[in-house]
Design an enzyme around this catalytic site. Structure first.
Site, mmCIF file in Angstrom:
data_model
loop_
_atom_site.group_PDB
_atom_site.id
_atom_site.type_symbol
_atom_site.label_atom_id
_atom_site.label_comp_id
_atom_site.label_asym_id
_atom_site.label_seq_id
_atom_site.Cartn_x
_atom_site.Cartn_y
_atom_site.Cartn_z
ATOM 1 N N GLU A 22 -6.865 18.276 5.177
ATOM 2 C CA GLU A 22 -5.637 17.488 5.201
ATOM 3 C C GLU A 22 -4.684 18.067 4.151
ATOM 4 O O GLU A 22 -5.090 18.703 3.183
ATOM 5 C CB GLU A 22 -5.927 16.019 4.855
ATOM 6 C CG GLU A 22 -6.849 15.323 5.851
ATOM 7 C CD GLU A 22 -7.001 13.825 5.569
ATOM 8 O OE1 GLU A 22 -6.895 13.042 6.516
ATOM 9 O OE2 GLU A 22 -7.226 13.454 4.405
ATOM 10 N N TRP A 77 -4.118 0.269 3.978
ATOM 11 C CA TRP A 77 -3.510 1.319 4.809
ATOM 12 C C TRP A 77 -3.155 0.777 6.194
ATOM 13 O O TRP A 77 -3.926 0.022 6.787
ATOM 14 C CB TRP A 77 -4.507 2.483 4.944
ATOM 15 C CG TRP A 77 -3.916 3.697 5.598
ATOM 16 C CD1 TRP A 77 -3.305 4.749 4.977
ATOM 17 C CD2 TRP A 77 -3.882 3.988 7.003
ATOM 18 N NE1 TRP A 77 -2.893 5.668 5.901
ATOM 19 C CE2 TRP A 77 -3.230 5.224 7.152
ATOM 20 C CE3 TRP A 77 -4.332 3.330 8.149
ATOM 21 C CZ2 TRP A 77 -3.030 5.838 8.394
ATOM 22 C CZ3 TRP A 77 -4.123 3.926 9.384
ATOM 23 C CH2 TRP A 77 -3.477 5.167 9.506
ATOM 24 N N TRP A 135 3.338 10.082 9.593
ATOM 25 C CA TRP A 135 2.368 10.565 8.620
ATOM 26 C C TRP A 135 2.933 11.692 7.766
ATOM 27 O O TRP A 135 4.126 11.967 7.784
ATOM 28 C CB TRP A 135 1.078 10.957 9.355
ATOM 29 C CG TRP A 135 0.320 9.747 9.842
ATOM 30 C CD1 TRP A 135 0.671 8.423 9.711
ATOM 31 C CD2 TRP A 135 -0.915 9.756 10.552
ATOM 32 N NE1 TRP A 135 -0.272 7.617 10.275
ATOM 33 C CE2 TRP A 135 -1.257 8.404 10.807
ATOM 34 C CE3 TRP A 135 -1.767 10.761 11.000
ATOM 35 C CZ2 TRP A 135 -2.426 8.054 11.484
ATOM 36 C CZ3 TRP A 135 -2.926 10.412 11.673
ATOM 37 C CH2 TRP A 135 -3.256 9.074 11.910
ATOM 38 N N ASP A 146 -11.153 15.918 3.763
ATOM 39 C CA ASP A 146 -11.271 14.562 4.294
ATOM 40 C C ASP A 146 -12.647 13.972 4.012
ATOM 41 O O ASP A 146 -12.772 12.782 3.759
ATOM 42 C CB ASP A 146 -11.005 14.623 5.802
ATOM 43 C CG ASP A 146 -10.773 13.262 6.410
ATOM 44 O OD1 ASP A 146 -10.436 12.337 5.656
ATOM 45 O OD2 ASP A 146 -10.938 13.119 7.627
ATOM 46 N N GLN A 160 3.838 7.794 1.853
ATOM 47 C CA GLN A 160 3.228 6.995 2.912
ATOM 48 C C GLN A 160 3.155 5.556 2.423
ATOM 49 O O GLN A 160 2.588 5.284 1.354
ATOM 50 C CB GLN A 160 1.816 7.518 3.201
ATOM 51 C CG GLN A 160 1.785 8.970 3.670
ATOM 52 C CD GLN A 160 2.013 9.104 5.161
ATOM 53 O OE1 GLN A 160 1.136 8.845 5.953
ATOM 54 N NE2 GLN A 160 3.215 9.511 5.525
ATOM 55 N N ASP A 205 -0.171 9.159 0.448
ATOM 56 C CA ASP A 205 0.270 10.517 0.106
ATOM 57 C C ASP A 205 1.740 10.638 -0.316
ATOM 58 O O ASP A 205 2.608 10.036 0.314
ATOM 59 C CB ASP A 205 0.121 11.445 1.313
ATOM 60 C CG ASP A 205 -1.157 11.245 2.093
ATOM 61 O OD1 ASP A 205 -2.011 10.474 1.660
ATOM 62 O OD2 ASP A 205 -1.283 11.867 3.160
ATOM 63 N N TRP A 253 0.826 -1.208 0.000
ATOM 64 C CA TRP A 253 0.000 0.000 0.000
ATOM 65 C C TRP A 253 0.857 1.253 0.000
ATOM 66 O O TRP A 253 1.827 1.355 0.744
ATOM 67 C CB TRP A 253 -0.879 0.000 1.256
ATOM 68 C CG TRP A 253 -1.567 1.304 1.493
ATOM 69 C CD1 TRP A 253 -1.057 2.392 2.170
ATOM 70 C CD2 TRP A 253 -2.863 1.702 1.052
ATOM 71 N NE1 TRP A 253 -1.967 3.420 2.175
ATOM 72 C CE2 TRP A 253 -3.088 3.017 1.488
ATOM 73 C CE3 TRP A 253 -3.861 1.046 0.318
ATOM 74 C CZ2 TRP A 253 -4.271 3.712 1.230
ATOM 75 C CZ3 TRP A 253 -5.034 1.745 0.055
ATOM 76 C CH2 TRP A 253 -5.230 3.050 0.509
ATOM 77 N N MET A 254 0.439 2.255 -0.803
ATOM 78 C CA MET A 254 1.057 3.589 -0.762
ATOM 79 C C MET A 254 -0.063 4.615 -0.698
ATOM 80 O O MET A 254 -1.115 4.407 -1.284
ATOM 81 C CB MET A 254 1.888 3.807 -2.028
ATOM 82 C CG MET A 254 2.367 5.242 -2.220
ATOM 83 S SD MET A 254 3.481 5.410 -3.643
ATOM 84 C CE MET A 254 2.366 5.121 -5.005
HETATM 85 N N1 DQQ Z 1 -2.760 10.591 5.057
HETATM 86 C C1 DQQ Z 1 -1.836 10.672 6.159
HETATM 87 C C2 DQQ Z 1 -2.284 11.831 6.972
HETATM 88 C C3 DQQ Z 1 -3.046 12.641 6.002
HETATM 89 C C4 DQQ Z 1 -3.753 11.610 5.200
HETATM 90 C C5 DQQ Z 1 -1.859 9.362 6.895
HETATM 91 C C6 DQQ Z 1 -4.238 12.106 3.872
HETATM 92 O O1 DQQ Z 1 -1.184 12.551 7.505
HETATM 93 O O2 DQQ Z 1 -3.922 13.552 6.625
HETATM 94 O O3 DQQ Z 1 -1.461 8.307 6.060
HETATM 95 O O4 DQQ Z 1 -4.432 11.060 2.977
#
Ligand code: DQQ
Length: 657
Positions: free
Chosen positions: A319, A163, A198, A355, A155, A139, A136-137
């Site tokens: 976000e 996730w 994050w 979000d 990420q 941001d 998984w990937m």
């Molecule tokens: N993804 C991160 C957060 C962010 C969110 C966590 C946005 O820091 O707000 O994986 O996709």
């Protein structure tokens, strides 16, 4: 079958052959290439108005919408059987941890599960979009240019294709196209980030030091801001990172929810007091989205400023806020450093990832350094209620300033729209968008232009050209482009509409019947990732509407309703309106890379990204068609250029095991 229109051969940049002694990455450069804004784009495809009625096999096609198929949905953690295999669906923990889960709708978990074959799943992996080797990937994080290398952090879940366990993956590139995977940059190993490293952003100081600010989810699930710096700044690959002894450098201030405080921006220098500023996304108790601003001189100590950078009612948690200047000078054609001072000819863009609907919204406006407030040029299209970077699957984006290319480059996370079960089967989930240059559209003065970085053109191989094709209403014309699973189309057209065309109701891509719906002046465009029989197809199209006031408006849409015969997918029509100025043809550039279709209309005024998962239109069976499904307009495809694109090198750095 209708014979395909043969093309005029148009030489590619290179044939893609690699020598046995190839360097670590292919040698490419910006040298000799003009900045994207100044590129002459071929005049596009479809404009004019001389239409006829289309027809085609579209009429007989079944429009699949999501939600078909019964079946008991599997819960995360369950095992589901697929194609004779038992698949472990790991549990995503996002919501519990105070961040959206960002995986596909639970309704798709096992519901009406398609019997995906390994060949189909393998085809979905892309060839020139950035993706890790597995898992998984989400941001993009901290993009920057350092000592000859572009760095992309992201990420990543080291443990699976959903996730969770979020760490920072890391890759480097010479040209934003070919990438080397490096060891993980940061992992959750302290109380303050044990629940996830994050999203964050990089700031390069005038003395060359890099400050990486990111959000940690603590052992108690509180969102705090953390600082890391390269452990060895002499290493151009920035392989080791040192978390600050001072961490956490910021905790949620009074009045801010413990899980509503995340994703620090790149810092900018305030020209008034010469101190750095950062913004952090949040929301208030009334569901207004907002950006807090902090001042700092050393990235360790911060002062919360009494005013917000901006707040918009009803937009919920912001976000991945991004804040940067753009040049509003006519024909500037270059990006600006994040600290470029506001003033005449400089506008500021504020972007928030919402979000609640998981879309990236931006607005163009003015930053006042005296008050550290930003205001939109047009309150009617403020952040979260107006323009989007992309009207398809595109989220949590981030820009950086590239001092070599003198451009601002945008990355966006492109999620999947298949089921978690399928992600687990294929062993990976998500892509990064093609990096896009971002400029203010100085012709309209009201929107940005996004365009694939110019280095993508180095991937061009064989090219084909089709000129002056007329599309009568109701026609579908196959183009003889051979295999069409990774390619680029640039098309210009004129639609000659019947003068008699009357007024029609306003059009909305997402609420429409897509390419199968018929109006007086639309839809018309291209069908990509289609099979010969058109049982699978993804339509990229324009739809013109004459309003009651007699004025034409143009919509640009992408229809994935019929993109696959499988039903355990989210299939949607995405899109929005696109400004077309007097004298302009309609134009579109489309990048197709297996399971992603990324499209840019009118030089990047409106962009759409779809994920598609065909079952038949894969490998040698993928085709391209032109279509005109309007009833009252003839379209002339003035010029269409299609290049097969080479695969990018995306592989581990030799000593990174
Ligand atoms: N993804 C991160 C957060 C962010 C969110 C966590 C946005 O820091 O707000 O994986 O996709």
């Amino acid at each position: 079958m209708i014979p395909a229109v043969p093309a005029t051969v148009d030489g590619g940049v290179h044939d893609g052959a690699q020598s046995a002694n190839a360097p670590l990455l292919p040698e490419t450069s910006l040298k000799g290439q003009r900045p994207p804004a100044r590129q002459k784009r071929p005049s596009t495809v479809l404009p004019a108005i001389a239409w006829t009625v289309l027809l085609l096999a579209l009429a007989g096609l079944v429009v699949y919408r999501q939600g078909h198929g019964g079946g008991q949905a599997a819960a995360p953690g369950d095992q589901v059987a697929a194609a004779g295999r038992v698949v472990e669906v790991a549990a995503s923990r996002g919501v519990v941890q105070g961040v959206s889960e960002k995986s596909t709708a639970p309704a798709l978990l096992g519901g009406g599960a398609y019997d995906w074959t390994n060949a189909m799943l393998a085809w979905q992996r892309t060839a020139f979009h950035f993706q890790p080797q597995k898992n998984w990937m989400n941001d993009p994080n901290g993009p920057l240019y350092y000592k000859g290398w572009y760095h992309l952090f992201y990420q990543w879940n080291p443990d699976g294709a959903v996730w969770g366990n979020i760490t920072w993956g890391h890759a480097v590139s010479r040209d934003l196209v070919h990438w080397l995977h490096l060891p993980l940059a940061m992992v959750p190993d302290h109380w303050y980030d044990i629940n996830g490293v994050w999203t964050g952003s990089a700031t390069q100081l005038p003395d060359g030091r890099i400050m990486m600010l990111y959000t940690g989810s603590t052992e108690d699930g509180v969102q705090v801001q953390l600082l890391a710096e390269p452990a060895d700044p002499s290493d151009p690959l920035l392989r080791r990172w040192a978390k600050s002894e001072a961490n956490p450098v910021l905790v949620p201030p009074p009045g801010v929810g413990l899980t509503d405080f995340r994703d620090p921006t790149t810092a900018w220098l305030n020209p008034a007091d010469k101190a750095w500023r950062i913004a952090i996304g949040s929301k208030n108790q009334e569901h207004a989205g907002l950006a807090l601003v902090y001042s700092t001189e050393d990235f360790v100590h911060y002062d919360l400023l009494p005013t917000l950078l901006h707040v918009v009612q009803g937009t919920g948690m912001w976000e991945c806020v991004d804040f940067y200047p753009v040049s509003a000078e006519l024909a500037a054609g270059v990006g600006l450093d994040t600290s470029a001072a506001p003033g005449p000819g400089v506008k500021h863009v504020l972007k928030a990832s919402l979000d609640y609907d998981r879309n990236d919204y931006y607005a163009i406006g003015t930053y006042d350094p005296a008050t550290d407030r930003w205001a939109p040029d047009d309150a009617a299209i403020d952040v979260g209620i107006g323009l989007r970077y992309d009207y398809g699957k595109f989220y949590a984006s981030k820009t950086f300033y590239d001092p070599v290319g003198r451009r601002r480059v945008l990355w966006g996370w492109i999620g999947e729209s298949d089921s978690e079960r399928a992600d687990v089967l294929k062993g990976w989930a998500s892509l990064q968008s093609i990096p896009r240059t971002v400029l203010m559209d100085t012709k309209t003065g009201s929107n940005l232009l996004q365009w694939p970085v110019v280095e993508v053109e180095n991937l061009r191989m064989r090219g084909k050209r089709f000129d002056g094709l007329d599309l009568q209403p109701g026609s579908v014309v196959p183009l003889d482009v051979g295999r069409a699973t990774q390619f680029q189309v640039q098309a210009g057209a004129a639609a000659a509409g019947s003068v008699a065309a009357g007024a029609e109701a306003p059009y909305n891509c997402s609420a429409s019947a897509g390419a199968a719906g018929r109006g007086l002046l639309g839809p018309f465009g291209l069908l990509v990732v289609a099979d010969d029989s058109l049982s699978e197809q993804t339509a990229v199209y324009f739809y013109l509407v004459r309003g009651a006031d007699g004025k034409l408006s143009t919509h640009f849409c992408q229809d994935a309703f019929r993109s696959s015969r499988a039903n355990d997918l989210v299939k949607a029509v995405y899109g929005s309106s696109v400004p077309v100025l007097t004298g302009e043809d309609l134009s579109v550039r489309i990048l197709v890379d297996h399971s992603i279709v990324e499209s840019f209309a009118q030089g990047g005024r409106t962009c759409i990204t779809s994920r598609v998962y065909p079952t038949k239109a894969i490998y040698d069976s993928a085709r391209v068609f032109l279509f005109n499904n309007a009833t009252n307009v003839n379209v002339t495809a003035k010029s269409i250029k299609i290049w097969e694109l080479n695969s990018a090198y995306i592989r581990p750095y030799p000593d990174s095991s």
